[in-house]
Design a protein around this motif. Sequence first.
Motif, PDB file in Angstrom:
ATOM      1  N   ALA A   1       0.817  -1.214   0.000  1.00 56.59           N
ATOM      2  CA  ALA A   1       0.000   0.000   0.000  1.00 56.59           C
ATOM      3  C   ALA A   1       0.850   1.264   0.000  1.00 56.59           C
ATOM      4  O   ALA A   1       0.416   2.317  -0.471  1.00 56.59           O
ATOM      5  CB  ALA A   1      -0.931  -0.007   1.212  1.00 56.59           C
ATOM      6  N   GLN A   2       2.063   1.161   0.498  1.00 53.43           N
ATOM      7  CA  GLN A   2       2.924   2.330   0.549  1.00 53.43           C
ATOM      8  C   GLN A   2       3.352   2.803  -0.834  1.00 53.43           C
ATOM      9  O   GLN A   2       3.940   3.879  -0.976  1.00 53.43           O
ATOM     10  CB  GLN A   2       4.174   2.045   1.385  1.00 53.43           C
ATOM     11  CG  GLN A   2       5.177   1.097   0.758  1.00 53.43           C
ATOM     12  CD  GLN A   2       4.861  -0.373   1.005  1.00 53.43           C
ATOM     13  OE1 GLN A   2       3.748  -0.698   1.446  1.00 53.43           O
ATOM     14  NE2 GLN A   2       5.818  -1.250   0.754  1.00 53.43           N
ATOM     15  N   ASN A   3       3.049   2.021  -1.874  1.00 52.80           N
ATOM     16  CA  ASN A   3       3.419   2.400  -3.237  1.00 52.80           C
ATOM     17  C   ASN A   3       2.273   3.029  -4.023  1.00 52.80           C
ATOM     18  O   ASN A   3       2.418   3.282  -5.211  1.00 52.80           O
ATOM     19  CB  ASN A   3       3.961   1.188  -3.997  1.00 52.80           C
ATOM     20  CG  ASN A   3       5.389   0.863  -3.591  1.00 52.80           C
ATOM     21  OD1 ASN A   3       6.182   1.762  -3.360  1.00 52.80           O
ATOM     22  ND2 ASN A   3       5.700  -0.412  -3.483  1.00 52.80           N
ATOM     23  N   VAL A   4       1.148   3.279  -3.370  1.00 51.58           N
ATOM     24  CA  VAL A   4       0.025   3.919  -4.068  1.00 51.58           C
ATOM     25  C   VAL A   4       0.272   5.426  -4.121  1.00 51.58           C
ATOM     26  O   VAL A   4       0.207   6.108  -3.103  1.00 51.58           O
ATOM     27  CB  VAL A   4      -1.315   3.619  -3.377  1.00 51.58           C
ATOM     28  CG1 VAL A   4      -2.463   4.233  -4.187  1.00 51.58           C
ATOM     29  CG2 VAL A   4      -1.508   2.133  -3.209  1.00 51.58           C
ATOM     30  N   ALA A   5       0.557   5.939  -5.300  1.00 50.68           N
ATOM     31  CA  ALA A   5       0.836   7.366  -5.456  1.00 50.68           C
ATOM     32  C   ALA A   5      -0.440   8.191  -5.500  1.00 50.68           C
ATOM     33  O   ALA A   5      -0.519   9.257  -4.875  1.00 50.68           O
ATOM     34  CB  ALA A   5       1.646   7.606  -6.723  1.00 50.68           C
ATOM     35  N   ALA A   6      -1.442   7.732  -6.262  1.00 48.48           N
ATOM     36  CA  ALA A   6      -2.601   8.589  -6.517  1.00 48.48           C
ATOM     37  C   ALA A   6      -3.851   7.789  -6.811  1.00 48.48           C
ATOM     38  O   ALA A   6      -3.782   6.685  -7.374  1.00 48.48           O
ATOM     39  CB  ALA A   6      -2.315   9.516  -7.705  1.00 48.48           C
ATOM     40  N   VAL A   7      -4.976   8.349  -6.420  1.00 46.58           N
ATOM     41  CA  VAL A   7      -6.302   7.942  -6.891  1.00 46.58           C
ATOM     42  C   VAL A   7      -6.775   9.049  -7.831  1.00 46.58           C
ATOM     43  O   VAL A   7      -6.818  10.228  -7.444  1.00 46.58           O
ATOM     44  CB  VAL A   7      -7.283   7.753  -5.727  1.00 46.58           C
ATOM     45  CG1 VAL A   7      -8.713   7.632  -6.239  1.00 46.58           C
ATOM     46  CG2 VAL A   7      -6.912   6.516  -4.913  1.00 46.58           C
ATOM     47  N   LEU A   8      -7.101   8.676  -9.056  1.00 47.42           N
ATOM     48  CA  LEU A   8      -7.479   9.626 -10.113  1.00 47.42           C
ATOM     49  C   LEU A   8      -8.913   9.360 -10.531  1.00 47.42           C
ATOM     50  O   LEU A   8      -9.264   8.226 -10.889  1.00 47.42           O
ATOM     51  CB  LEU A   8      -6.543   9.450 -11.308  1.00 47.42           C
ATOM     52  CG  LEU A   8      -6.928  10.117 -12.629  1.00 47.42           C
ATOM     53  CD1 LEU A   8      -6.896  11.633 -12.500  1.00 47.42           C
ATOM     54  CD2 LEU A   8      -6.001   9.652 -13.746  1.00 47.42           C
ATOM     55  N   ILE A   9      -9.752  10.395 -10.508  1.00 47.54           N
ATOM     56  CA  ILE A   9     -11.157  10.195 -10.857  1.00 47.54           C
ATOM     57  C   ILE A   9     -11.761  11.469 -11.439  1.00 47.54           C
ATOM     58  O   ILE A   9     -11.372  12.589 -11.077  1.00 47.54           O
ATOM     59  CB  ILE A   9     -11.969   9.741  -9.616  1.00 47.54           C
ATOM     60  CG1 ILE A   9     -13.367   9.244 -10.022  1.00 47.54           C
ATOM     61  CG2 ILE A   9     -12.041  10.834  -8.559  1.00 47.54           C
ATOM     62  CD1 ILE A   9     -14.080   8.465  -8.933  1.00 47.54           C
ATOM     63  N   GLU A  10     -12.698  11.287 -12.368  1.00 47.94           N
ATOM     64  CA  GLU A  10     -13.532  12.378 -12.861  1.00 47.94           C
ATOM     65  C   GLU A  10     -14.709  12.546 -11.894  1.00 47.94           C
ATOM     66  O   GLU A  10     -15.443  11.581 -11.656  1.00 47.94           O
ATOM     67  CB  GLU A  10     -14.080  12.057 -14.241  1.00 47.94           C
ATOM     68  CG  GLU A  10     -13.038  11.741 -15.303  1.00 47.94           C
ATOM     69  CD  GLU A  10     -13.609  10.886 -16.419  1.00 47.94           C
ATOM     70  OE1 GLU A  10     -14.096  11.453 -17.414  1.00 47.94           O
ATOM     71  OE2 GLU A  10     -13.574   9.641 -16.279  1.00 47.94           O
ATOM     72  N   PRO A  11     -14.936  13.732 -11.331  1.00 48.03           N
ATOM     73  CA  PRO A  11     -16.069  13.911 -10.414  1.00 48.03           C
ATOM     74  C   PRO A  11     -17.417  13.590 -11.054  1.00 48.03           C
ATOM     75  O   PRO A  11     -18.346  13.163 -10.371  1.00 48.03           O
ATOM     76  CB  PRO A  11     -15.974  15.385 -10.023  1.00 48.03           C
ATOM     77  CG  PRO A  11     -14.545  15.730 -10.217  1.00 48.03           C
ATOM     78  CD  PRO A  11     -14.094  14.930 -11.405  1.00 48.03           C
ATOM     79  N   ILE A  12     -17.539  13.822 -12.341  1.00 48.87           N
ATOM     80  CA  ILE A  12     -18.615  13.266 -13.173  1.00 48.87           C
ATOM     81  C   ILE A  12     -17.915  12.705 -14.396  1.00 48.87           C
ATOM     82  O   ILE A  12     -17.199  13.422 -15.093  1.00 48.87           O
ATOM     83  CB  ILE A  12     -19.651  14.313 -13.596  1.00 48.87           C
ATOM     84  CG1 ILE A  12     -20.310  14.962 -12.377  1.00 48.87           C
ATOM     85  CG2 ILE A  12     -20.710  13.691 -14.512  1.00 48.87           C
ATOM     86  CD1 ILE A  12     -21.242  16.113 -12.723  1.00 48.87           C
ATOM     87  N   GLN A  13     -18.105  11.425 -14.656  1.00 47.93           N
ATOM     88  CA  GLN A  13     -17.378  10.826 -15.775  1.00 47.93           C
ATOM     89  C   GLN A  13     -17.920  11.353 -17.098  1.00 47.93           C
ATOM     90  O   GLN A  13     -19.128  11.512 -17.275  1.00 47.93           O
ATOM     91  CB  GLN A  13     -17.481   9.307 -15.709  1.00 47.93           C
ATOM     92  CG  GLN A  13     -16.688   8.710 -14.557  1.00 47.93           C
ATOM     93  CD  GLN A  13     -16.651   7.208 -14.581  1.00 47.93           C
ATOM     94  OE1 GLN A  13     -17.654   6.553 -14.862  1.00 47.93           O
ATOM     95  NE2 GLN A  13     -15.507   6.634 -14.280  1.00 47.93           N
TER      96      GLN A  13
END
Length: 450
Positions: free
Chosen positions: A223-235
């Motif tokens: 888990a220490q290698n998770v840099a980012a969660v990327l998401i469109e607030p509305i896809q």
Amino acid sequence: MATPQVAQVRRLVTEIPGPKSRALQERRERAVAAGVGSVLPVYVERAGGGIVEDIDGNSLIDFGSGIAVTNVGNADPAVVERACEQLTRFTHTCFMVTPYEGYVEVCEALDRITPGGHEKRSMLLNSGAEAVENAVKIARGATGRQAVVVFDHAYHGRTNLTMALTAKNMPYKQGFGPFAGEVYRMPMAYPFRWPTGPENCGPEAARQAIAQISAQIGAQIGAQNVAAVLIEPIQGEGGFIEPGAGFLPELAEFCRANGIVFIADEVQTGFARTGHMFACEHEGIVPDLMATAKGIAGGLPLAAVTGRAELMDAVHAGGLGGTYGGNPAACAAALAALETIESRGLVRRARAIGEVALDRLRGLAEKYDIVGDVRGRGAMLAVELVKGGGDTSPNTEALGQVVRYCHSQGLVLLTAGSYGNVIRLLPPLAIGDDLLDEGLSILEEAFAGI
């Protein structure tokens, strides 16, 4: 509202497309790569407000805004004036060689208007894909981690990394691999298609995604290698999917608790489009990094990454940039567009468009059982078509009929969706009430003819 230079009246003088457009299409087929598509092959001569005029003299109602680019209206007078004035002074120096004030002014504006009262920094680029890719670079550089989490139905661009981040294979990814690694895809909170119903979607989808992030990535690389969660607030391309309520806040909190950078891809949703300046504001989300583009500069190519100063400044000198990023004319246009959004109250205008359009679209849902879902915020709206009669399978045939009719009647209309069954409405915020009403009436006629 400022008076557009183009007459705000739909007018059809030929079939769509007309003879001049068809002739130009033949030239195009001999000169332009076949992989570059077009939704509606009418060739544009002028555009403004809510109208696009083609070379045959037809005036079409614009429900596309160049895919959410001309939010302030096409050829907005303030945008044109500021960009032209800049062009008379200089067209390019490269900000990394000899910088200029316009770039700094745009970054100052973005730092001011994006969510959160923390200290921010921005950088400028050319396209949404570049913005997303640089946001990932920054997250990786700042955290020293590699893994990036994305979601089903996501669209983030056409570069190699952003193709990897994008969910839909055809037409965006087919045949173009191998793609960048360390990308992990999680379930999306899709209320219309959530197995236990839309009311359960947000919390259940968040729990599932968080569990899979922790287990999947933890089991594979830590888990220490998770840099980012990327998401469109509305896809966007995924079908204008509004995540179930609570989904985004729970993800953002999980990121904060685990040192993961939360990146909001606001490329299509930004700059007043959804009835807030940015879509993440609907649920009070303050992202660590935000990628923007499309509506930022009134039609000129510009994009940005804005985020927490400690993240943005963590990258070594020379690690970020690009020859054309923050072009001076585009910066001038962006400053004019941002001023226009504020001075003309376009955030409120987007909400008003949504109120009118959603009422009409919900009327379609009551009347036709092939309308499975109506959704959206502000002037970013969608109609999802299904087989009907209790069958929620995608109805691409009906979608094709509706879109062909609308195009033939002079309404520029776009489609979307992982299953190819979503009509999306993106009228410019400068559109007048009469044109909005007429465009919606054409859409209603299309459904009546199925």
